[in-house]
Design a protein around this motif. Structure first.
Motif, PDB file in Angstrom:
ATOM      1  N   UNK A  35      -5.898   2.405 -16.690  1.00  0.00           N
ATOM      2  CA  UNK A  35      -4.961   3.537 -16.783  1.00  0.00           C
ATOM      3  C   UNK A  35      -3.649   3.246 -16.061  1.00  0.00           C
ATOM      4  N   UNK A  65      -7.124  -0.438 -12.308  1.00  0.00           N
ATOM      5  CA  UNK A  65      -7.572   0.478 -13.338  1.00  0.00           C
ATOM      6  C   UNK A  65      -6.726   0.292 -14.607  1.00  0.00           C
ATOM      7  N   UNK A  77      -0.261   7.431  -2.401  1.00  0.00           N
ATOM      8  CA  UNK A  77       0.207   6.164  -1.862  1.00  0.00           C
ATOM      9  C   UNK A  77       1.662   6.289  -1.453  1.00  0.00           C
ATOM     10  N   UNK A  78       2.444   6.959  -2.316  1.00  0.00           N
ATOM     11  CA  UNK A  78       3.874   7.100  -2.076  1.00  0.00           C
ATOM     12  C   UNK A  78       4.157   8.022  -0.901  1.00  0.00           C
ATOM     13  N   UNK A 128      -1.715   7.414  -6.951  1.00  0.00           N
ATOM     14  CA  UNK A 128      -0.364   6.851  -6.879  1.00  0.00           C
ATOM     15  C   UNK A 128       0.558   7.748  -6.047  1.00  0.00           C
ATOM     16  N   UNK A 173     -11.135   9.094 -16.141  1.00  0.00           N
ATOM     17  CA  UNK A 173     -10.561   8.832 -14.810  1.00  0.00           C
ATOM     18  C   UNK A 173     -11.568   8.149 -13.889  1.00  0.00           C
ATOM     19  N   UNK A 174     -11.044   7.404 -12.952  1.00  0.00           N
ATOM     20  CA  UNK A 174     -11.874   6.828 -11.896  1.00  0.00           C
ATOM     21  C   UNK A 174     -11.496   7.492 -10.576  1.00  0.00           C
ATOM     22  N   UNK A 213      -3.799  12.612  -6.734  1.00  0.00           N
ATOM     23  CA  UNK A 213      -3.474  11.454  -7.549  1.00  0.00           C
ATOM     24  C   UNK A 213      -3.248  10.245  -6.636  1.00  0.00           C
ATOM     25  N   UNK A 265       0.799  -1.225   0.000  1.00  0.00           N
ATOM     26  CA  UNK A 265       0.000   0.000   0.000  1.00  0.00           C
ATOM     27  C   UNK A 265       0.833   1.278   0.000  1.00  0.00           C
ATOM     28  N   UNK A 266       2.132   1.184   0.173  1.00  0.00           N
ATOM     29  CA  UNK A 266       2.924   2.406   0.280  1.00  0.00           C
ATOM     30  C   UNK A 266       3.744   2.709  -0.965  1.00  0.00           C
ATOM     31  N   UNK A 277      -8.426   3.192  -8.460  1.00  0.00           N
ATOM     32  CA  UNK A 277      -8.573   4.640  -8.489  1.00  0.00           C
ATOM     33  C   UNK A 277      -7.425   5.367  -9.180  1.00  0.00           C
ATOM     34  N   UNK A 278      -7.790   6.353 -10.026  1.00  0.00           N
ATOM     35  CA  UNK A 278      -6.795   7.288 -10.545  1.00  0.00           C
ATOM     36  C   UNK A 278      -6.554   8.387  -9.531  1.00  0.00           C
TER      37      UNK A 278
END
Lengths: 127, 230
Positions: A47, A45, B216-217, B213, B31-32, B211, A5-6, B195-196
Motif C-alpha cells: 500500500x 507494505x 511518523x511525520x 505515515x 490494511x496492515x 495512520x 524514521x521521521x 504498517x498502514x
C-alpha cells in the motif's frame, strides 16, 4: 535501504525514484518495478508503494498504463526539472549548514571559488 | 470502506489482574495494523480474544460483520508467539496436517513459501533454529487464504536474516484486495515499513492509534514510544 524514521516512507520512496531519474539511472519511458516487487525489495507494505506511485503520477513524473505497468514519463523537460529540484535542495542544505557555522555570504562565496580552483584544503578541513 | 474487524469495549481480567480495558478498534480491509506496546501491555491477549482462543469478560467483536463464534474462526489465521510444532514430526507432515485441517490452506503456496523462506520438507522442528521454526509458523499462516491474519510477535528474538525473510514474505503475500493483517511487536522499529496504521497499547489500554505515515511525520509516536518504553 534504511528509512528516516521521521518522514513518511512513501515520500522517501518518491524522493528515491526522483533521484534515480535525475541521475539517469532510470531513463524516460523506462518501466518501474511493479508495486509488489518494489514492496518486497524495500521491505514495505505494498500500500505504501502504491501511495508513492500515485504521488509520482500526480506530479506527472510517471504514467501508469493499464495492464502494462508504470513508466517514467517521456518528457524531455522532466529530467532537467528534477535535476534542478535536487540541486536546489543540495544548495539549500549546504547554505543552512554554513550559516549555522556562522559563515557570511562573502566568506561562503570565497570558500566556494577557492574550492573550485584548488579543491578542499586538507589542513583547514582537519583543524 | 468495509470494516473487516470491529472490537467494541472489550475488557479482560486474568484472576483479578486487568489485561485489557475498554478496547475499541476497527480494521479496514486491505490494511496492515502494527500492534505495538511493551511486554505485558495486552497485545497477545487482544489477539487471542480476536482469534477466539480465550473469551473476553465484556464487549463485542465482529469479524466481517459476524459476531465472534466458532464460525468466525474460519476467517482468522493466527500465528501464536509460542512454539506450536511437535518436535520430531517432519515439515512435510506438518504441511499435510495443516492441509487437512484448514479448508482454505493453499498447499502449493505453502510449498512455494517454504522454498522462499529457505526451509526443507525433510527437517523436523527439533533440528531447527528458533528463526527457522518461526519461519515455518509464518509459512503455515500465510498459506491460509483467509481474510484476517493475526501475527503475534513473528519478528521477535530471531536472527536478522530470518526477520528480513519474514518481512519480505509478508510484503509479497499480503493480498491487499481482500485481506487484513494485525502484527504485534515490541521491537518497534524493525517492521515499521509494513504498517498502514499503528495501535500503541500500554497497560491494557490504547494510548495512541493512527495512520503510520502521519504519526511518523508528527513525531508524536516517537515521543510516546520513548515514554511507554522507558
Amino acid at each position: 535501504m534504511k528509512f528516516d524514521p521521521e518522514r513518511p516512507i512513501y515520500m522517501q520512496i518518491v524522493d528515491l525514484i526522483k533521484k534515480k531519474i535525475a541521475r539517469n539511472e532510470i531513463l524516460p519511458m523506462n518501466k518501474l518495478p511493479s508495486q509488489r516487487e518494489l514492496a518486497v525489495l524495500m521491505n514495505v507494505n505494498p500500500n505504501t508503494v502504491q501511495r508513492a506511485y500515485k504521488e509520482l503520477e500526480d506530479e506527472k513524473i510517471v504514467v501508469t498504463l493499464r495492464g502494462q505497468g508504470t513508466f517514467v514519463s517521456d518528457n524531455p523537460a522532466l529530467v532537467k526539472k528534477l535535476k534542478n529540484e535536487l540541486a536546489n535542495k543540495a544548495l539549500d542544505d549546504f547554505f543552512i549548514e554554513m550559516k549555522s557555522l556562522g559563515f557570511s555570504n562573502a566568506e561562503i562565496s570565497h570558500l566556494i571559488s577557492k574550492f573550485l580552483t584548488e579543491g578542499i584544503d586538507d589542513n583547514a578541513a582537519k583543524s | 470502506m468495509t470494516m473487516l474487524l470491529k472490537v467494541e469495549n472489550v475488557s479482560k481480567c486474568y484472576f483479578g489482574k486487568t489485561a485489557l480495558t475498554n478496547i475499541n478498534y476497527s480494521l479496514e480491509k486491505g490494511k496492515i495494523t502494527g500492534l505495538l506496546g511493551p511486554n505485558g501491555s495486552g497485545k497477545s491477549t487482544l489477539l487471542k480474544i480476536i482469534a477466539g482462543l480465550i473469551p473476553c469478560d465484556s464487549g463485542n467483536i465482529y469479524i466481517d460483520e459476524k459476531p465472534l463464534s466458532y464460525r468466525t474462526k474460519a476467517d482468522v489465521a493466527y500465528l501464536p508467539e509460542v512454539d506450536i510444532f511437535p518436535p520430531n514430526i517432519k515439515v512435510k507432515e506438518i504441511l499435510a496436517f495443516y492441509n487437512k485441517v484448514f479448508q482454505d490452506f493453499n498447499f502449493k503456496k505453502a510449498k512455494k513459501l517454504l522454498n522462499e523462506l529457505g526451509l526443507q520438507e525433510s527437517l523436523t522442528p527439533n533440528t531447527m533454529s528458533k528463526g527457522m521454526r518461526t519461519r515455518l509458523k509464518v509459512v503455515v499462516t500465510l498459506a491460509r487464504e483467509c481474510p484476517l491474519l493475526l501475527l503475534d510477535e513473528p519478528l521477535s528474538g530471531i536472527d536478522p536474516l530470518s526477520r528480513d525473510q519474514i518481512i519480505k514474505a509478508i510484503a509479497r503475500e499480503f493480498a491487499s484486495e481482500h485481506q487484513s493483517i494485525i502484527l504485534s511487536t515490541h521491537e518497534v522499529f524493525e517492521s515499521e515499513g509494513l504498517f498502514d496504521e499503528i495501535i500503541l497499547l500500554n497497560q491494557g489500554s490504547i494510548c495512541l492509534r493512527g495512520d503510520a505515515e502521519q504519526l511518523r511525520e508528527s513525531s508524536s509516536l516517537r515521543k510516546l514510544l520513548e515514554e511507554v518504553y522507558r
